[in-house]
Enzyme design. Structure first.
Site, PDB file in Angstrom:
ATOM      1  N   LYS A 104      -6.219  -4.044   2.852  1.00 21.01           N
ATOM      2  CA  LYS A 104      -4.916  -3.674   3.373  1.00 21.01           C
ATOM      3  C   LYS A 104      -5.016  -2.376   4.150  1.00 21.01           C
ATOM      4  O   LYS A 104      -5.527  -1.376   3.645  1.00 21.01           O
ATOM      5  CB  LYS A 104      -3.933  -3.503   2.196  1.00 21.01           C
ATOM      6  CG  LYS A 104      -2.525  -3.117   2.603  1.00 21.01           C
ATOM      7  CD  LYS A 104      -1.826  -4.227   3.359  1.00 21.01           C
ATOM      8  CE  LYS A 104      -0.544  -3.735   4.010  1.00 21.01           C
ATOM      9  NZ  LYS A 104       0.612  -3.798   3.122  1.00 21.01           N
ATOM     10  N   LEU A 151      10.576  -0.131   4.434  1.00 20.36           N
ATOM     11  CA  LEU A 151       9.757   0.089   5.623  1.00 20.36           C
ATOM     12  C   LEU A 151       8.943  -1.160   5.910  1.00 20.36           C
ATOM     13  O   LEU A 151       8.442  -1.776   4.960  1.00 20.36           O
ATOM     14  CB  LEU A 151       8.840   1.302   5.426  1.00 20.36           C
ATOM     15  CG  LEU A 151       9.586   2.635   5.443  1.00 20.36           C
ATOM     16  CD1 LEU A 151       8.675   3.771   4.978  1.00 20.36           C
ATOM     17  CD2 LEU A 151      10.139   2.951   6.834  1.00 20.36           C
ATOM     18  N   ASP A 194       7.494  -8.972   0.322  1.00 21.05           N
ATOM     19  CA  ASP A 194       7.437  -7.509   0.251  1.00 21.05           C
ATOM     20  C   ASP A 194       8.368  -6.994  -0.842  1.00 21.05           C
ATOM     21  O   ASP A 194       8.904  -5.895  -0.716  1.00 21.05           O
ATOM     22  CB  ASP A 194       7.755  -6.862   1.601  1.00 21.05           C
ATOM     23  CG  ASP A 194       7.399  -5.378   1.635  1.00 21.05           C
ATOM     24  OD1 ASP A 194       6.619  -4.936   0.776  1.00 21.05           O
ATOM     25  OD2 ASP A 194       7.927  -4.666   2.518  1.00 21.05           O
ATOM     26  N   HIS A 214       4.456  -6.484  -4.164  1.00 12.10           N
ATOM     27  CA  HIS A 214       4.129  -5.283  -4.942  1.00 12.10           C
ATOM     28  C   HIS A 214       4.463  -5.544  -6.408  1.00 12.10           C
ATOM     29  O   HIS A 214       5.614  -5.801  -6.738  1.00 12.10           O
ATOM     30  CB  HIS A 214       4.923  -4.077  -4.427  1.00 12.10           C
ATOM     31  CG  HIS A 214       4.627  -3.771  -2.996  1.00 12.10           C
ATOM     32  ND1 HIS A 214       3.579  -2.971  -2.607  1.00 12.10           N
ATOM     33  CD2 HIS A 214       5.207  -4.210  -1.860  1.00 12.10           C
ATOM     34  CE1 HIS A 214       3.539  -2.918  -1.278  1.00 12.10           C
ATOM     35  NE2 HIS A 214       4.510  -3.659  -0.806  1.00 12.10           N
ATOM     36  N   LEU A 215       3.435  -5.434  -7.267  1.00 12.37           N
ATOM     37  CA  LEU A 215       3.655  -5.678  -8.697  1.00 12.37           C
ATOM     38  C   LEU A 215       3.611  -4.397  -9.517  1.00 12.37           C
ATOM     39  O   LEU A 215       3.953  -4.408 -10.694  1.00 12.37           O
ATOM     40  CB  LEU A 215       2.595  -6.647  -9.235  1.00 12.37           C
ATOM     41  CG  LEU A 215       2.790  -8.123  -8.887  1.00 12.37           C
ATOM     42  CD1 LEU A 215       1.600  -8.957  -9.364  1.00 12.37           C
ATOM     43  CD2 LEU A 215       4.092  -8.663  -9.484  1.00 12.37           C
ATOM     44  N   ARG A 216       3.150  -3.268  -8.906  1.00 12.75           N
ATOM     45  CA  ARG A 216       2.992  -2.007  -9.642  1.00 12.75           C
ATOM     46  C   ARG A 216       2.061  -2.204 -10.841  1.00 12.75           C
ATOM     47  O   ARG A 216       1.229  -3.085 -10.848  1.00 12.75           O
ATOM     48  CB  ARG A 216       4.367  -1.433 -10.072  1.00 12.75           C
ATOM     49  CG  ARG A 216       5.459  -1.446  -8.999  1.00 12.75           C
ATOM     50  CD  ARG A 216       5.085  -0.700  -7.724  1.00 12.75           C
ATOM     51  NE  ARG A 216       6.264  -0.541  -6.855  1.00 12.75           N
ATOM     52  CZ  ARG A 216       6.179  -0.432  -5.537  1.00 12.75           C
ATOM     53  NH1 ARG A 216       5.020  -0.461  -4.920  1.00 12.75           N
ATOM     54  NH2 ARG A 216       7.273  -0.254  -4.830  1.00 12.75           N
ATOM     55  N   ASN A 267      -1.322  -0.702  -3.310  1.00 11.58           N
ATOM     56  CA  ASN A 267      -0.859   0.693  -3.167  1.00 11.58           C
ATOM     57  C   ASN A 267      -0.337   1.256  -4.482  1.00 11.58           C
ATOM     58  O   ASN A 267       0.779   1.721  -4.590  1.00 11.58           O
ATOM     59  CB  ASN A 267       0.199   0.823  -2.057  1.00 11.58           C
ATOM     60  CG  ASN A 267       1.466   0.021  -2.315  1.00 11.58           C
ATOM     61  OD1 ASN A 267       1.441  -0.989  -2.997  1.00 11.58           O
ATOM     62  ND2 ASN A 267       2.570   0.488  -1.767  1.00 11.58           N
ATOM     63  N   HIS A 315       5.094  -8.099   7.067  1.00 12.37           N
ATOM     64  CA  HIS A 315       6.536  -7.806   7.130  1.00 12.37           C
ATOM     65  C   HIS A 315       7.012  -7.416   8.532  1.00 12.37           C
ATOM     66  O   HIS A 315       7.490  -6.321   8.741  1.00 12.37           O
ATOM     67  CB  HIS A 315       6.947  -6.762   6.079  1.00 12.37           C
ATOM     68  CG  HIS A 315       6.131  -5.504   5.986  1.00 12.37           C
ATOM     69  ND1 HIS A 315       5.654  -4.822   7.070  1.00 12.37           N
ATOM     70  CD2 HIS A 315       5.717  -4.801   4.907  1.00 12.37           C
ATOM     71  CE1 HIS A 315       4.991  -3.760   6.663  1.00 12.37           C
ATOM     72  NE2 HIS A 315       5.003  -3.729   5.356  1.00 12.37           N
ATOM     73  N   ALA A 342      11.327   3.909  -0.282  1.00 13.95           N
ATOM     74  CA  ALA A 342      11.435   2.728   0.587  1.00 13.95           C
ATOM     75  C   ALA A 342      11.014   1.482  -0.174  1.00 13.95           C
ATOM     76  O   ALA A 342       9.936   1.452  -0.771  1.00 13.95           O
ATOM     77  CB  ALA A 342      10.544   2.906   1.809  1.00 13.95           C
ATOM     78  N   HIS A 377      11.498  -0.225  -7.090  1.00 17.02           N
ATOM     79  CA  HIS A 377      11.608   1.220  -7.345  1.00 17.02           C
ATOM     80  C   HIS A 377      12.775   1.397  -8.310  1.00 17.02           C
ATOM     81  O   HIS A 377      13.851   0.835  -8.089  1.00 17.02           O
ATOM     82  CB  HIS A 377      11.922   1.989  -6.049  1.00 17.02           C
ATOM     83  CG  HIS A 377      10.795   2.000  -5.060  1.00 17.02           C
ATOM     84  ND1 HIS A 377       9.749   2.894  -5.118  1.00 17.02           N
ATOM     85  CD2 HIS A 377      10.552   1.226  -3.992  1.00 17.02           C
ATOM     86  CE1 HIS A 377       8.910   2.666  -4.130  1.00 17.02           C
ATOM     87  NE2 HIS A 377       9.368   1.653  -3.420  1.00 17.02           N
ATOM     88  N   HIS A 417      -0.014  -2.913   7.493  1.00 14.76           N
ATOM     89  CA  HIS A 417       1.328  -2.330   7.606  1.00 14.76           C
ATOM     90  C   HIS A 417       1.386  -1.787   9.029  1.00 14.76           C
ATOM     91  O   HIS A 417       0.796  -0.747   9.317  1.00 14.76           O
ATOM     92  CB  HIS A 417       1.563  -1.220   6.572  1.00 14.76           C
ATOM     93  CG  HIS A 417       2.923  -0.609   6.702  1.00 14.76           C
ATOM     94  ND1 HIS A 417       3.932  -0.828   5.792  1.00 14.76           N
ATOM     95  CD2 HIS A 417       3.469   0.152   7.686  1.00 14.76           C
ATOM     96  CE1 HIS A 417       5.027  -0.200   6.208  1.00 14.76           C
ATOM     97  NE2 HIS A 417       4.765   0.410   7.349  1.00 14.76           N
ATOM     98  N   HIS A 422       2.884 -11.478   0.282  1.00 16.85           N
ATOM     99  CA  HIS A 422       2.968 -10.003   0.333  1.00 16.85           C
ATOM    100  C   HIS A 422       3.862  -9.541  -0.811  1.00 16.85           C
ATOM    101  O   HIS A 422       5.076  -9.706  -0.768  1.00 16.85           O
ATOM    102  CB  HIS A 422       3.556  -9.537   1.676  1.00 16.85           C
ATOM    103  CG  HIS A 422       3.605  -8.042   1.799  1.00 16.85           C
ATOM    104  ND1 HIS A 422       3.077  -7.366   2.877  1.00 16.85           N
ATOM    105  CD2 HIS A 422       4.119  -7.075   0.990  1.00 16.85           C
ATOM    106  CE1 HIS A 422       3.264  -6.065   2.730  1.00 16.85           C
ATOM    107  NE2 HIS A 422       3.894  -5.871   1.584  1.00 16.85           N
TER     108      HIS A 422
HETATM  109  N1  LIG Z   1       8.134  -2.007   2.037  1.00 12.92           N
HETATM  110  C1  LIG Z   1       8.477  -0.865   1.486  1.00 12.92           C
HETATM  111  O1  LIG Z   1       9.472  -0.288   1.908  1.00 12.92           O
HETATM  112  N2  LIG Z   1       7.782  -0.332   0.453  1.00 12.92           N
HETATM  113  C2  LIG Z   1       6.546  -0.800  -0.099  1.00 12.92           C
HETATM  114  C3  LIG Z   1       5.365  -0.455   0.753  1.00 12.92           C
HETATM  115  C4  LIG Z   1       5.255  -1.284   2.022  1.00 12.92           C
HETATM  116  O2  LIG Z   1       5.109  -2.504   1.961  1.00 12.92           O
HETATM  117  O3  LIG Z   1       5.281  -0.716   3.110  1.00 12.92           O
HETATM  118  C5  LIG Z   1       6.381  -0.201  -1.497  1.00 12.92           C
HETATM  119  O4  LIG Z   1       5.275  -0.208  -2.033  1.00 12.92           O
HETATM  120  O5  LIG Z   1       7.382   0.252  -2.078  1.00 12.92           O
HETATM  121 ZN   LIG Z   2       4.794  -4.127   1.106  1.00  9.76          ZN
HETATM  122 ZN   LIG Z   3       4.215  -2.130   4.268  1.00  8.11          ZN
END
Ligand SMILES: NC(=O)N[C@@H](CC(=O)O)C(=O)O
Ligand SMILES: [Zn+2]
Ligand SMILES: [Zn+2]
Length: 349
Positions: A104, A224, A252, A18-20, A44, A179, A268, A256, A141, A16
């Site tokens: 997802k 989150l 996760d 996030h690479l943006r 996302n 998560h 988050a 940011h 999620h 899990h």
């Molecule tokens: N976990 C988080 O708090 N943020 C994640 C999104 C997610 O996994 O819910 C994100 O994309 O920033």
């Molecule tokens: Zn996530």
């Molecule tokens: Zn999530």
């Protein structure tokens, strides 16, 4: 028995992540590629990755951001699509043929970039049927979004209202509850069918909700689903170290920029990719369960997804080092979780 000074495990994966995109992708990808052989890449983005064509184009951008040679140059992104109310059932076969492994589920409004998410899962029945047929996983999620449900209860209510009926109606669909943060989720997954699994982050194994409020409001601990009470953290540690094949590593890690975290409305997400294995090793060692770490990090996820386990190994050394306080990332940088503090394990180069 004395504590070991090194820990060598089969190359792990992050189930899990996030690479943006664009510059942010270029900034964070090397951290993950150094630590993990593969990662499940969350869709996302803005706009979200909803079609096979978008996912394949995103995959190319990720491959192009890998280190040219040496560690991390063979990192493999595993792609996902963002489920919407309108994802056509036809998209599922295209996705499978293109090597996309999962869709997802973001309940609309549940988390960062979830506005395009699902408003009512019953609208997705035909698509879920196609996923079940094609062997594509559903990653959830797992939080309801109703304003009248307390934020600390949203995961448990999701299990009752959404997950339990979903698994009754689609018993052969593989579902990963992402998560997880509560003892309710750990218990549900442990007792559910073999088609059910969960990822657990390092921060939910190491911290309870006091971390958000220690001496003032600490935005870098805000993610989150939000950190929960100590009894829930303990239940997660027990699940991760239980030897059950249903629980596996998913950081996760969610970058940011500092200006988005240190804000009147803080985004988050916690950034852990730089030191993910070190943080997990700390949690497993504190539980006296380093012998359970390899299966959690390197075997259970691949087995559940039906993918081969990695070959090769990584080694963590017992070595005290200070995590940088800020990493290069746009104009304001990126603050990793635990930045500026000491870690007791270090991934060998
Ligand atoms: N976990 C988080 O708090 N943020 C994640 C999104 C997610 O996994 O819910 C994100 O994309 O920033
Ligand atoms: Zn996530
Ligand atoms: Zn999530």
């Amino acid at each position: 028995m004395s504590a070991p000074d090194t820990l060598t495990i089969t190359r792990p994966d992050d189930w899990h992540l996030h690479l943006r995109d664009a510059d942010a992708l270029a900034a964070v990808l090397p951290d993950t590629a150094r630590q993990f052989a593969r990662a499940i890449v969350m869709p996302n983005l803005r706009p979200p990755v909803t079609t096979t064509a978008q996912a394949l184009a995103y995959r190319e951008r990720i491959l192009a951001a890998r280190p040219r040679d040496g560690a991390g140059s063979d990192f493999e992104p595993l792609m996902t699509l963002y489920l919407t109310d309108n994802t056509p059932p036809d998209e599922i076969r295209r996705a499978r043929e293109a090597g996309i492994v999962a869709l997802k589920l973001y309940p609309a409004g549940a988390t960062t970039n979830s506005d395009a998410g699902v408003t009512d899962l019953r609208q997705c029945a035909k698509t879920l049927e196609a996923m079940q047929r094609e062997g594509i996983l559903l990653l959830a999620h797992g939080e309801v979004t109703d304003g009248d449900i307390d934020i600390f209860d949203r995961e448990a209510v999701f299990i009752d209202r959404v997950l339990t009926p979903l698994q009754r109606d689609f018993p052969a669909l593989k579902v990963v509850l992402e998560h997880i943060t509560t003892k309710e989720a750990a218990q549900y997954v442990a007792g559910a069918s073999a088609q059910t699994a969960a990822t657990i982050t390092a921060h939910h194994l190491l911290y309870n909700r006091n971390a958000i409020f220690t001496g003032g409001l600490r935005p870098h601990f805000y993610c989150l689903p939000v950190l929960k009470r100590e009894q829930h953290r303990i239940a997660l540690v027990e699940a991760a170290t239980s030897g059950s094949h249903k629980f596996f590593l998913g950081t996760d890690s969610a970058p940011h920029a500092t200006n988005m975290k240190e804000q009147s409305v803080c985004a988050a997400g916690c950034y852990t990719a730089l030191s993910a294995l070190e943080l997990y090793a700390e949690a497993f060692e504190a539980a006296g369960a380093l012998d359970k770490f390899e299966a959690f990090a390197s075997f259970n996820g691949a087995d559940f997804y039906g993918l081969p386990r990695n070959s090769g190994t990584v080694t963590l050394k017992r070595e005290s080092w200070a995590l940088p306080e800020v990493l290069p990332f746009g104009a304001t940088g990126l603050k990793p979780l635990r930045g500026g503090q000491e870690l007791g394990w270090k991934l060998a180069a």
